[in-house]
Structures are given as C-alpha cells and as structure tokens.
Design an enzyme around this catalytic site. Structure first.
Site, short mmCIF file in Angstrom:
data_model
loop_
_atom_site.label_atom_id
_atom_site.label_comp_id
_atom_site.label_asym_id
_atom_site.label_seq_id
_atom_site.Cartn_x
_atom_site.Cartn_y
_atom_site.Cartn_z
N GLU A 1 -26.57 -63.90 34.32
CA GLU A 1 -26.39 -63.27 35.63
C GLU A 1 -25.13 -63.88 36.19
O GLU A 1 -25.09 -65.09 36.46
CB GLU A 1 -27.63 -63.58 36.49
CG GLU A 1 -27.73 -62.71 37.73
CD GLU A 1 -27.96 -63.57 38.94
OE1 GLU A 1 -29.04 -64.11 39.10
OE2 GLU A 1 -26.99 -63.71 39.73
N CYS B 1 -25.73 -65.28 45.01
CA CYS B 1 -25.30 -64.20 44.12
C CYS B 1 -25.35 -62.85 44.80
O CYS B 1 -24.69 -61.91 44.38
CB CYS B 1 -26.15 -64.20 42.86
SG CYS B 1 -27.90 -64.34 43.18
#
Lengths: 508, 508
Positions: free
Chosen positions: B247, B284
C-alpha cells in the site's frame, strides 16, 4: 514485418499465411480500442455479458467443424480430442453466463451506518462491490488451441468480469485462432457489445509490447516457465505494475500406496498411462511421476505400466520447438545418476517428426538427491516411475514437492492412516488432490481450483479455471455514505437485481 | 552490526538502544521458526486463532498506557490520537476473531458428483476451500505505530488466515514495536500457539533478506512508493516469486460542486483542513487536493480553508527523513508554474524540528499541464487548492487521476447529475468514494475497502483493511473424490463446523 504462417506438425509443411506480426502501432491501436470498450462492456451489466458469452459459444459451435479441422491440422491433436475441447470451451462460456446470472461473483456487501454506543465506535454507511479491472491481455497456450486460447477460460472469465480482452495468439495455431477470433467478433457485433471488446495481436514482440501497454491492467498467461517468468517481471517493472496470472509448470505426481498397488495394479497402471499420454503428454495436468512400491508389492503395477507404455503409438508434437525441447529433456533426464530406461512406446520409424513415449525408473530416494531434476515437468510423452522401499520415502517425496497444479493418491480403505499423512503434506504444495483417479481433465464448476504455489502459477491465491477465476479480473470499490439514487443497482437498498449480498455481516 | 535506537522526534535526541540490526543468520532463524509454526497454527483452527487474536488484543490493552506513552515519544503523534489508534488496533483484532467464527472467509464450496446426462458431461465430486499461504513478512509503517505495525492489520489478517508472521519493525518506533511484540508473544504463549507464530527482525538489510527468504510466502507492506516498488521487484525476482501486497501512495482528492461550495463553505472548509492535518498530514488517506469553484461560488470556501490552515499549530513530523522530504517536496511543488502560496499554518519559530502546514493554490487546468506533480502525494501537512472555472474542468481532473485509495465528493441534492458523472469517473481509479465527508478514518468492517489501482497499491484486487483483507493470505485447495473421513471438517458432508458454504452452486 514478418508474416505469420500456419504450420502442419505432421508434415512440417508451411501452409497459408494467416496474419502479419503486429507492430507497435497495431498493438497500441488494439489496446486503445479495448480501453474504449471498457465502459460500454461494464454498462452491459452481468445479464448483457451473459448473453454475449452465450452468443460466443453459439458462434464457435456454428464454426465447429472448421475449428476442429483447422486445429487438428495445426496441432495434430486429433479430431476426437479437439471436438471434446470445443464442447468444453462452449460449456465454459455458458457456465460463466450462469455465474453472472447467479450474481454473487460481484461480492456485494453492505454495512449500514451505526451510531457509536457501548459496543463500538459507530460507523458510516459503507457498500462495497467488485468492478472490472480494465483491459486484460490473454496469452493463448500452445496445447489447448480452443479451451485456453482466443475464446478460452481466461477470455471467458475476463469478459464475464466486464474486462475487454486483447489476445496474443499462439504461433502454433494461428489459423485456428483466426477462426475463433472471427466467431467471437460476430458474437460481439450481434450483441451490440463495443467493437474493441475482444482484439487480437500476433507475434513474439507484440506480446512484450502488449504487456507493457499502459491500457492493459492485468495479464492471463498459460505457457512455459521461462516465458512466464520473463513476462511476469515485465509486468512488475512497468511504470504501473499490473497483476500477472501465469499458469506455468507442474509435475502432477501420483502416489500409490502398497495396498492399492497390490489390489488395483491393472486399473492404476492403465489409467496412469492413459492419463500421461493424453494429448501426447502435452497438458498442464499430465502426471509426470508415478510413485510405486519397490519389490513384490509393486511388481504387477510396474509391469502393467511398462506394458501399456509399450502399446503407445508414436505421435507428432505441437511444433518443432516443443519436439526439440522434449528430445533434449528426455536425453538429459535419462542420463541422470540412478535413472534406468523402463519402457518405450512403439518406435517412430523413419519419420523424424514422430516421437515415441518414454518411461524411466529410479529409486524414490534418488528424487531427493542426484535425480532431483525428475521432480520438474518435462512437457511431452515422458514419465518417471519412482520405486519407494518404505512408505517413509513416499512421504518424503510428498514433502519435497514444489508447487503443483494437482496430484493424485491411489489408496485402499485400509490405507487411511498413510493416506491422511500424505494428504496433509500434499495440501501444502498442491492445488488439487485427486483420490483414486487421475489429474488430467479439470471439470469446470463452482468448486474447481486450477492453480497452486509457484512454479504451478505466479498467483497462488487465484485459479485459472472455474467460477472463482473471474476474481482475477475484478477489483473492489467502496461507496461511503453515497445516496441510494447514486449507487450502482447492486448496492441499492431495494436490491433491484435481487443479488445475493451480505448486509450488516449477514449473508442474505 | 549496527544498533537500533529509539529517537524522539520532538527533541532529536537519541534515547535507549532497543535492538541490534538482525543479520542474515538471525533473519533465517526467525523465518525457520515461522515455517515451523505454520502447521501448528493451521491446526488451531479458526476457533483457536480467534481466541489468539482476542488474547493479543487483551495483552496490548494491558500494556496500553506504556504503548501510548512510548509511541508518543517516538512519533510525536500525541496521546489522544494514539489512544484512538490502540482502540482501533484491538477492535480490529477482535473483528477478525468474529470473521473467523462466522466462517465464510474459508469459502468452502462443494460440487457433488453428477453423472453425465443430456445437460452436461458429468463431473467428479469436487470440494474446495481456502488454506493459509504460509509465513508472511509484514513491513510496519512509520505513521501508524500500532494499527499498521507489529500487531496491526496485516498481522491480524495473516494470523487470522493461519499464516505465521515475521514483522520487519519500522525504524521510526522500535521501542513501541518491542512493547507490542512482547505483548503479542505473551498472547501466543498463553494460547499455546507455536513459538514461531510471530517473529520480528530489525534493520534495512534485514527487510531485504526477509523478502528473499524462501520460507516467506507473501509480503504485506505499508510505506513509500520507492521502497514498495523496490521490494515488489525483489519479491517478483526471487527463484520462487511471491505475492507482494504494497500500500504505497494516494492523493485522495476532494471534489466540491458549486452548490456545495455555496451552501456549506464553512463545514467543508473546516472539515477539509481538519482531515488533511490529522496526524500532521502523515496518513495514507490524507486529502491532498481540494477542487473548489473559482470566482464567487468558491470564495467563501477558499477563505474558510485559508483561515483554518492559518490556525494550524506547527508540528513535529515522524522522523528526520520525512521532515526533510516534506520540506523538499513543498519547495519543489510551490515553485511549479502557476502555483501560488494560499495559506500557511502558524509559524514554527526557532525550533528547526517543527514544520508548519502549507497550502498552495493553482488553476485546476494546470493540474493537467505544468502543475501535474501536484496530482501526486506529498506526505505531511501540505495540500493543494485547485480552482476550476467550469464543471468540465472538475470532470477532467477526475478523469486524469492515477489510482487512489480514496476520494471524496461534496455535493447537494440538486447536484446529482454532475455528481453522478463524477462518481462514474472516480469509480475507475478510486478504491473508496466518500460522499459529503472526508477520507481519513477507515472503518473496519465487512464492506471496507482500503486499496486501489497503482500507485495506491501493487495488488488492485485486494484490500489491506477489513474482512476481505484475509484473502491476501489464503490459497484454494480442491479435493477431488476424497472420502469424507479424509476431508477437512470444513468440507465434510455433515458440515460439523456449521460453516456457510456453497453446495451444488447454491449458497447455504
């Protein structure tokens, strides 16, 4: 630009020119058309795509005789096998239509909003489903000119998912590929699907260019270990890396317990030889290794295998490269320490294009030592008969396996303790475990798994056959607090498509 | 061998030594222990592993004050945020226990044997379920020292799947990692799970060695684009390539329609600034881009954003490297053609370790031209306010997006036509679409998706948060014609575990 010719493996003769190698501009054009088709194919919905898949099946059937004749001329696999493969291909397309209509492939999940309370922190309304990943590159295989090629499993599952497909035609059967492609194109037109729904490119360089094209979002590949590894690295090293689903290499070993060898020598021996010589040994689930008891327990089985091998007719392989690799492989493996010739098929005579089947034998413990290369696939009509002296050696061979698509265990009702230990070990490396049967012939269904840890495949969590293979080409999207009217129908409160879903954790 | 020290980002001081870098021998030892633990962890069954996950949650909570204090000293994220993160981490572990007990994660599917008839070719009995992939390497993140670290989501989902875990501790919070690791180790011991169920390694080189260890069968990574790409290529180039779930990077843009800008300027403006400055912009899902109307429609919103940014206190970032990258990034992006300073947070004063928030503005059409780098993530308290002159520009920006973890749309009930077109476009690139809300804060549930096309992740078909994240660490195995007594209980006729299954195509 070089030309793509159809070759006849029985004669070695070059037949008609089918196409020209696709240059970079042509690959880009086909990929652009695929990208353009993506939205329209998605908008057809699951029902529309089910109709498309059924139309593809009908168009293939309407060209059935031509397909079988052309494929036989290009592959020498025989009309009977190829008719069966055509039926399988069409059945598979129709099965994916059923999967689409059933609807749970979309994995629609709804967590309704909840206020914070004593049991948790509360949550917003979240609704998730799977959507198509985008255009998919499909590399047709050499050995299944219909079922794993232009309109084969990768194409069927990608179209089912809503992904346009660009096929890289296999050079072993270009004429077959073109007939199939034209059938697909007619179905696309008849259903009003976008023009770029399925495209085709030709030639080695075109394959590389295709994997690197930024519009391609995933690759389905069935082929050799070396080719697959090369393209896998290419897919990963792109500016935008993409998933690469390669089905590469498998030995598909067969384990026979002492009891089964004693009780069913003939059935197991005949069955094994029939299975390993199916398609002239050129299938991904060919059993390449048979573990049999040494000494008296295995004597009848070993004899039966040798006898059945000796009856095998010589055969043409798919192309010159495969024949040459096969001969080199047999030569290399037969001269490993401890390896003995065990049987040979009927001689090939003067025709250099024909190859005979070959069986070698070895002590099972050598598989873990000098003869370890026998634990790797040799594509073509070759198999290894490994003799074990006690069942510990059988279990050690099971333990030492690399990743496999499949394997088989032959046992009796009295063998369950040994068989259980074998199954335990095989479960760790094999995708499919067949009991008292053989690995060739993969039924297409909901429970099908055709995959496994490397080198069987490059994506062990996926299958390339069966209902679940559609999952390779889908990605989730979650809608958070989006008004009902703006949600896709799959996620609306009223469930207008009547999909199976999960709501607040409960399947309904 | 170098030593791993805890650092205090508020003072820059080196605190205690926590560990030594793991050399190749130590990494091999930890991986061997993980491989050894695999069978035992699988044999605990879903119920046993559910108990283990709950025990991990309890042990983390029993060290809760120490964890929060240590993490705050190492990350400067503040006790409130870290207490919330601890609660999230424990809630996540307990959620996976629920997922295990519910049982459908195992995807048990049974196709019973059928004889050939008019409707089809017949089929053998085939039964498929998902099994653990093997030991998983987990790379802890810098920015979530608890929820995406030693006992975070990757570890929780891998353990739930039945995979032992080897954590590569992040150098930003080694002391926190050690406290968490000890808590996990106590839980492992208390539940009688195998000793090697969770291991830990330290240091940059150890991370590379870990990805290359043949016993590791998958990688979960949360971190930078460059680090993730490097490790992804490493994982693919191994003799046995393995799945790499990275990720990596996301801009998480926010689209505001003219109507929403007029009607809710204050709420949207305040909310955006609160969201982009959460965790000092180091998450994120930080919204790094706000698309607002130029001219009168967006005036109040633009002013509100600037006002709220000006109130932001300066902050310490996670470590020296991130601070330095942030300053370079802001400098580089602020001097792009057409980019104007729009607001700055409260000044940092004399403390060189503090950084202030920064907001720049740009014409939306520049995002597609000279200012295109503004469409990439800049980690830290920086955001871009892009002014669009008509809604076509808004749609073009949505169309031009690279892969995103998430995005948000703010609209009114009168905007559904425009919003629908935006959602259509955003669906193609974004993993999660938030309506009239913000992207930070990812609820953990059945419908959660935290993923997206590259550069958001390297595996677009998977999620790293929520029930489905367990699927990254499972692989299917199919049993063909295996006697009931030798099947795993999940697949036996009597369904002794009372699992949700699919039998002959029907969910039951």
């Amino acid at each position: 630009m070089s030309e793509v010719y159809s070759m006849d493996p029985r004669t070695g003769l070059t037949m008609e020119m089918v196409a020209e190698d696709s240059d970079a501009r042509e690959v880009a054009r086909v990929c652009a058309a695929a990208a353009e088709a993506a939205v329209g194919l998605d908008r057809m919905g699951a029902a529309g795509r089910a109709t498309l898949l059924e139309a593809v099946a009908r168009e293939l059937e309407s060209d059935g005789a031509l397909l079988v004749r052309t494929a036989d001329r290009e592959t020498a696999l025989g009309a009977e096998r190829l008719s069966g493969e055509l039926a399988r291909t069409c059945g598979q397309l129709r099965f994916f239509a059923d999967v689409l209509r059933e609807g749970s492939y979309a994995d629609a999940v709804i967590d309704r909003a909840a206020a914070a309370d004593d049991t948790g922190p509360g949550r917003p309304d979240m609704r998730r489903m799977l959507l198509p990943l985008g255009p998919v590159a499909v590399f047709g295989s050499s050995n299944f000119p219909l079922a794993f090629s232009v309109a084969g499993g990768d194409t069927a599952s990608a179209l089912a998912a809503g992904c346009p497909v660009v096929v890289k035609a296999h050079p072993s059967h270009p004429a077959t590929s073109l007939v199939a492609f034209r059938a697909v194109t007619r179905a696309v037109a008849a259903c009003g699907a976008p023009v770029g729904t399925v495209g085709i490119v030709w030639g080695f360089d075109a394959g590389r260019t295709l994997v690197l094209d930024p519009r391609i979002k995933a690759v389905g590949f069935t082929g050799s270990l070396s080719g697959g590894r090369h393209l896998h690295r290419l897919a990963t090293s792109r500016p935008e890396p993409i998933p690469f689903h390669g089905e590469l290499s498998s030995l598909n070993p067969v384990f026979v317990t002492p009891g089964a060898a004693r009780e069913r020598a003939e059935a197991v021996g005949r069955g094994f030889v029939q299975s390993f010589s199916f398609g002239h040994g050129q299938v991904c689930t060919k059993p390449g290794l048979l573990l049999v008891p040494a000494g008296a327990d295995g004597a009848a089985l070993r004899e039966e295998v040798a006898r059945a091998v000796a009856e095998l007719a010589p055969s043409w392989l798919l192309n010159d490269g495969i024949r040459s690799m096969f001969r080199q492989g047999v030569e290399r493996l037969s001269t490993l320490p401890g390896v003995r010739p065990a049987a040979a098929g009927r001689p090939a005579g003067d025709d250099e294009r024909l190859v005979g089947a070959a069986l070698v034998s070895v002590d099972a413990k050598e598989l873990l030592h000098g003869a370890a290369p026998l634990m790797e696939e040799c594509f073509g009509p070759f198999a290894v008969l490994a003799e074990y002296h006690d069942t510990t050696e059988l279990e050690e061979a099971a333990e030492a396996l690399a990743g496999q698509l499949s394997c088989a265990v032959h046992a009796t009702d009295d063998d369950h303790e040994l068989a259980g230990r074998l199954l335990d070990r095989l479960t760790r490396s094999c995708g499919r475990i067949v009991w008292n049967g053989f690995t060739t012939g993969v039924a297409v269904g909901w429970a099908t798994h055709h995959g496994g840890p490397y080198p069987a495949t490059t994506s062990p969590e996926h299958t390339s056959v069966g209902a679940a293979s559609i999952g390779r080409f889908l990605r989730p999207v979650c809608y958070q607090s989006v008004p009902d009217a703006l949600l896709p129908p799959q996620l609306r409160d009223a469930n207008p498509l009547e999909l199976p879903r999960r709501v607040d954790g409960v399947r309904c």
